[in-house]
Write an enzyme that holds these catalytic residues in place. Structure first.
Site, PDB file in Angstrom:
ATOM      1  N   LEU A  33      39.965  37.508  31.689  1.00 43.36           N
ATOM      2  CA  LEU A  33      40.561  38.304  30.617  1.00 43.36           C
ATOM      3  C   LEU A  33      40.539  37.571  29.279  1.00 43.36           C
ATOM      4  O   LEU A  33      40.678  36.356  29.218  1.00 43.36           O
ATOM      5  CB  LEU A  33      42.010  38.650  30.977  1.00 43.36           C
ATOM      6  CG  LEU A  33      42.194  39.425  32.281  1.00 43.36           C
ATOM      7  CD1 LEU A  33      43.667  39.749  32.492  1.00 43.36           C
ATOM      8  CD2 LEU A  33      41.357  40.701  32.316  1.00 43.36           C
ATOM      9  N   GLY A  36      40.402  41.055  24.073  1.00 41.06           N
ATOM     10  CA  GLY A  36      39.954  42.448  24.155  1.00 41.06           C
ATOM     11  C   GLY A  36      40.668  43.188  25.291  1.00 41.06           C
ATOM     12  O   GLY A  36      41.186  44.302  25.104  1.00 41.06           O
ATOM     13  N   HIS A  37      40.726  42.551  26.458  1.00 36.59           N
ATOM     14  CA  HIS A  37      41.436  43.179  27.593  1.00 36.59           C
ATOM     15  C   HIS A  37      42.917  43.346  27.264  1.00 36.59           C
ATOM     16  O   HIS A  37      43.533  44.350  27.611  1.00 36.59           O
ATOM     17  CB  HIS A  37      41.335  42.302  28.850  1.00 36.59           C
ATOM     18  CG  HIS A  37      39.961  42.147  29.387  1.00 36.59           C
ATOM     19  ND1 HIS A  37      39.271  40.961  29.326  1.00 36.59           N
ATOM     20  CD2 HIS A  37      39.134  43.021  30.020  1.00 36.59           C
ATOM     21  CE1 HIS A  37      38.083  41.103  29.896  1.00 36.59           C
ATOM     22  NE2 HIS A  37      37.970  42.340  30.318  1.00 36.59           N
ATOM     23  N   GLN A  61      28.118  47.061  40.958  1.00 34.45           N
ATOM     24  CA  GLN A  61      27.598  47.334  39.613  1.00 34.45           C
ATOM     25  C   GLN A  61      26.703  46.213  39.090  1.00 34.45           C
ATOM     26  O   GLN A  61      26.266  46.250  37.948  1.00 34.45           O
ATOM     27  CB  GLN A  61      28.736  47.644  38.630  1.00 34.45           C
ATOM     28  CG  GLN A  61      29.648  46.491  38.299  1.00 34.45           C
ATOM     29  CD  GLN A  61      30.844  46.949  37.462  1.00 34.45           C
ATOM     30  OE1 GLN A  61      31.801  47.520  37.987  1.00 34.45           O
ATOM     31  NE2 GLN A  61      30.811  46.720  36.158  1.00 34.45           N
ATOM     32  N   GLY A 147      37.529  50.027  27.022  1.00 32.21           N
ATOM     33  CA  GLY A 147      37.099  49.488  25.738  1.00 32.21           C
ATOM     34  C   GLY A 147      35.880  50.232  25.198  1.00 32.21           C
ATOM     35  O   GLY A 147      34.992  50.614  25.956  1.00 32.21           O
ATOM     36  N   LYS A 149      33.700  48.830  23.585  1.00 25.75           N
ATOM     37  CA  LYS A 149      32.574  47.892  23.610  1.00 25.75           C
ATOM     38  C   LYS A 149      31.503  48.341  24.613  1.00 25.75           C
ATOM     39  O   LYS A 149      30.320  48.219  24.357  1.00 25.75           O
ATOM     40  CB  LYS A 149      33.081  46.497  23.970  1.00 25.75           C
ATOM     41  CG  LYS A 149      31.962  45.613  24.378  1.00 25.75           C
ATOM     42  CD  LYS A 149      32.123  44.206  23.973  1.00 25.75           C
ATOM     43  CE  LYS A 149      30.895  43.432  24.351  1.00 25.75           C
ATOM     44  NZ  LYS A 149      30.555  43.615  25.774  1.00 25.75           N
ATOM     45  N   VAL A 176      37.467  44.330  20.081  1.00 25.79           N
ATOM     46  CA  VAL A 176      38.066  43.192  19.383  1.00 25.79           C
ATOM     47  C   VAL A 176      36.949  42.200  19.108  1.00 25.79           C
ATOM     48  O   VAL A 176      36.116  41.926  19.975  1.00 25.79           O
ATOM     49  CB  VAL A 176      39.182  42.545  20.235  1.00 25.79           C
ATOM     50  CG1 VAL A 176      39.798  41.363  19.504  1.00 25.79           C
ATOM     51  CG2 VAL A 176      40.244  43.574  20.580  1.00 25.79           C
ATOM     52  N   SER A 185      33.749  39.281  24.840  1.00 22.12           N
ATOM     53  CA  SER A 185      33.210  39.665  26.143  1.00 22.12           C
ATOM     54  C   SER A 185      33.420  38.498  27.101  1.00 22.12           C
ATOM     55  O   SER A 185      33.338  37.332  26.689  1.00 22.12           O
ATOM     56  CB  SER A 185      31.706  39.947  26.009  1.00 22.12           C
ATOM     57  OG  SER A 185      31.083  39.860  27.271  1.00 22.12           O
TER      58      SER A 185
HETATM   59  O1  PAF Z   1      34.349  47.376  32.216  1.00 24.84           O
HETATM   60  C1  PAF Z   1      34.576  46.740  33.280  1.00 24.84           C
HETATM   61  O2  PAF Z   1      35.188  45.675  33.291  1.00 24.84           O
HETATM   62  C2  PAF Z   1      34.089  47.315  34.599  1.00 24.84           C
HETATM   63  O3  PAF Z   1      32.864  47.950  34.448  1.00 24.84           O
HETATM   64  C3  PAF Z   1      35.116  48.254  35.270  1.00 24.84           C
HETATM   65  C4  PAF Z   1      35.383  49.488  34.441  1.00 24.84           C
HETATM   66  C5  PAF Z   1      36.415  47.483  35.505  1.00 24.84           C
HETATM   67  C6  PAF Z   1      34.577  48.708  36.624  1.00 24.84           C
HETATM   68  O4  PAF Z   1      34.323  47.649  37.471  1.00 24.84           O
END
Ligand code: PAF
Length: 279
Positions: A33, A36-37, A61, A147, A149, A176, A185
């Site tokens: 984190l 931005g988070h 992903q 976000g 971003k 941010v 990021s």
């Molecule tokens: O943006 C992210 O951090 C990820 O793609 C998410 C939305 C948490 C899904 O794993």
């Protein structure tokens, strides 16, 4: 802040919260984190009674040659930061709880998931949408904050939420930036010192494109050329795309018409960076 690992435990916590008629805000993350988070968490807090943050590095992903294995996992630091923001609950599931043996069902994003990030990272958005659906079902939030971003991700999550009738309000949170304009990021921590200085090229290219549009030009190629000219000043950056898309369809339009967004992504050394700017 309470930390929950098992989905069953989360379900009963959510049941309890819902029985008290409290509004739930949800911030899904992959951890590592940064400010931005935390701004997403603050946005969730502003409009809800209970804020739930998930931390889950979602394997589906990541492509086979991507950074899943080395993606930063900083749970201890993340927990401190979330506590400071008065987060109510952190959901930190294990991979086997989210994807138990025999798991096969996925959510496919449709054509807007095959372009830009989806083209460079085949299967990425199916992985994102599939895990977000699972998290939505487990957390049952009233609103979820994402976000800007990751603009294409946000676009697809909005689309999916509407298409699949989730009663969840999707809230977007502004990017941010560092003082020089670099978007925050989790992957910025991979940048070497010299690369970090050069990473500002993405922001500069976006600003160059924006200047063209603000001077009254609407030509897609003029805008792309202005972005490419800015990019050429940093030969170490190899762009995957630098263009403008409609915010309504996430497709290129020529001439550019509002609401539009400049988008850029590429590699600086071994680090892949993306950014965007509303115009
Ligand atoms: O943006 C992210 O951090 C990820 O793609 C998410 C939305 C948490 C899904 O794993």
């Amino acid at each position: 802040m309470k930390t929950i690992i098992h989905p069953d435990e989360l379900r009963s916590a959510v049941r309890e919260i819902r029985s008290q008629k409290k509004i739930i805000g949800f911030v899904p993350t992959m951890g590592a984190l940064h400010e931005g988070h935390l701004s997403l968490v603050r946005n969730a807090r502003r409009e809800t009674d209970i804020v739930i943050v998930s931390i889950f590095v979602n394997p589906t992903q990541f492509g086979p040659h991507e950074d899943y294995r080395i993606y930063p996992r900083t749970l201890e630091e993340d927990t401190v930061l979330l506590n400071r923001e008065f987060t109510d609950l952190a959901f930190v599931p294990r991979v086997e709880d989210i994807y138990p043996q025999g798991y096969t069902t996925t959510v496919q994003p449709g054509p807007a998931g095959d372009t830009f990030e989806g083209k460079i990272r085949p299967g990425h958005f199916a992985g994102v949408l599939s895990v977000v659906v699972k998290l939505f079902n487990l957390v049952q939030p009233d609103l979820a904050v994402f976000g800007q971003k990751d603009a294409q991700q946000l676009f697809l999550i909005r689309r999916m939420t509407e298409d699949l009738d989730f009663p969840i309000r999707i809230v977007e949170s502004e990017t941010v930036r560092e003082d020089d304009g670099l978007a925050l990021s989790s992957r910025n921590r991979y940048l070497k010192v010299e690369e970090r200085k050069k990473a500002v090229v993405l922001y500069r290219a976006l600003c160059a494109g924006k200047r063209v549009i603000e001077s009254g030009h609407r030509s897609l190629s003029d805008t792309q050329n202005a972005m490419l000219e800015a990019i050429a000043k940093v030969p170490e950056f190899s762009p995957d795309y630098a263009t403008a898309v409609s915010d309504d369809t996430f497709t290129e339009e020529d001439p550019i018409a509002p609401p539009a967004r400049l988008i850029i992504a590429g590699r600086l050394g071994s680090v892949r960076l993306i950014d965007n700017m509303k115009v």
